[in-house]
Design an enzyme around this catalytic site. Sequence first.
Site, PDB file in Angstrom:
ATOM      1  CB  ALA A   1      47.173   3.922  42.857  1.00  0.00           C
TER       2      ALA A   1
ATOM      3  CD  GLU B   1      50.833  11.679  35.293  1.00  0.00           C
ATOM      4  OE1 GLU B   1      52.036  12.012  35.272  1.00  0.00           O
ATOM      5  OE2 GLU B   1      50.308  11.084  36.260  1.00  0.00           O
TER       6      GLU B   1
ATOM      7  CB  CYS C   1      58.403  -2.628  37.894  1.00  0.00           C
ATOM      8  SG  CYS C   1      57.522  -2.174  39.398  1.00  0.00           S
TER       9      CYS C   1
ATOM     10  CG  ASN D   1      48.048  -2.049  38.975  1.00  0.00           C
ATOM     11  OD1 ASN D   1      47.351  -1.538  38.117  1.00  0.00           O
ATOM     12  ND2 ASN D   1      49.375  -2.031  38.904  1.00  0.00           N
TER      13      ASN D   1
ATOM     14  CD1 TRP E   1      62.464 -34.284  51.453  1.00  0.00           C
ATOM     15  CD2 TRP E   1      61.206 -32.754  52.472  1.00  0.00           C
ATOM     16  NE1 TRP E   1      61.698 -34.940  52.359  1.00  0.00           N
ATOM     17  CE2 TRP E   1      60.911 -34.027  53.020  1.00  0.00           C
ATOM     18  CE3 TRP E   1      60.533 -31.647  52.974  1.00  0.00           C
ATOM     19  CZ2 TRP E   1      59.966 -34.209  54.031  1.00  0.00           C
ATOM     20  CZ3 TRP E   1      59.598 -31.828  53.980  1.00  0.00           C
ATOM     21  CH2 TRP E   1      59.318 -33.095  54.497  1.00  0.00           C
TER      22      TRP E   1
END
Length: 464
Positions: free
Chosen positions: A21, A44, A54, A318, A447
């Site tokens: 972010a 940072e 992740c 993000n 289907w």
Amino acid sequence: MNMSRTRDTRERLVVIGGDAAGMSAASQARRLKGPDELEIVAFERGHFTSYSACGIPYWVGGDVTERDELIARTPEEHRARDIDLRMRTEVMEIDVDGQRVRARDLESGAESWTSYDKLVIATGARPIRPDMPGVDAPGVHGVQTLDDGQALIETLAHTRGRTAVVVGAGYIGVEMAEALINRGYEVTVVNRGSEPMSTLDPDMGRLVHEAMEGLGITMVDDAAVTKVLTGEDGRVRAVATENAEYPADVVVLGIGVRPETTLARAAGLPLGSHGGLLTDLAMRVRGHENIWAGGDCVEVLDLVSGQERHIALGTHANKHGQVIGTGVGGGYATFPGVVGTAVSKVCDLEIARTGLREKDARRVGLQFVSVTIESTSRAGYYPGASPMTVKMLAERRTGRLLGVQIVGREGAGKRVDIAAVALTAGMTVEQMTALDLGYAPPFSPVWDPVLVAARKAAAKVRAS
């Protein structure tokens, strides 16, 4: 003279947090405003920026061979875009009234104040680390950051034994169980819940439990670890519950995360019931025109329930960063909310969900019907067709789709995206049955399994 005047009058953006972010916001703001208009300073505290947390389980498990493959943009690349990125520097305090932050260089210990015109808080989430004896012993690891992943890999490389215990059976827990299985470890997963993957209903979690046991993983449900036992060398040797001990040469904590909002709380910024920062649709912190927040430290609107939730996912982070950077840069963008979509896997088992579980729907007072169907990933006669279970919830009387859960093999997980789009659009299960999805025998039955569930749900709604 002109350069000095430009430097004195340009705005300063301060960003706290150098991952998804924060650096997305900084990068987007830089695209919209050059360095002669906007100075950007980012802090940072770790060693890495803009990386895929992740991907850490897949790096640990060997599917990703190099750590740097998980890094999207290095500090040097950010700096080349005129972003003053200060690594290994932790912000210790936000002075909202004075519009400044106090930061500490973690290498030298030196502290200094930096003023801001605009502030972005992207402090992420912190792993839940239980307060119990032995939890800080060598050999016990969390896996939130690249630094954490590096430490775990080094432990695995130097550990003689081959037994591992994973504490927790959420996304991180099951992914780390797979990683350790891939590394040749004998794995036990200790889980407080009745079934793994509490983001699913228990009946769907039972399918995950059975599949994990089929992979040779020992599942211990309805059990809480009370302490970590150590040997004479001080290293972990086992974990204990109230009723048993489980040998462990390494322990991985996968209990979950909480928003890291210590700074925000101390600064008096508004927090929600889950401990995350509260923002408006433009990701501005509520009540503060010059402060934005995004990523794992915020709460977001659940479009299905209408309530705030905390969901720690890189996809959201993000997007938040893009919205924030646009706002900081003088444009306008919004993040309307989420439907709670997530997908994971353990070895060849794919696990997906979106929307509400049964207990979520009950908690917000919704009356619903639920259906569960069994189908296959491809036409039944086509080679490689594998079984798939789909559970669907719909609102009673209106038929509005409320949630979908899918457990199956190859081709199962990403089918949840059909439901995610339908949820976002506010579709009914009846409307879903008419969706014009792609069909060919190698890809699905005539289907699609999601539409089979929608047909069954629609029929149940009509009968209710």
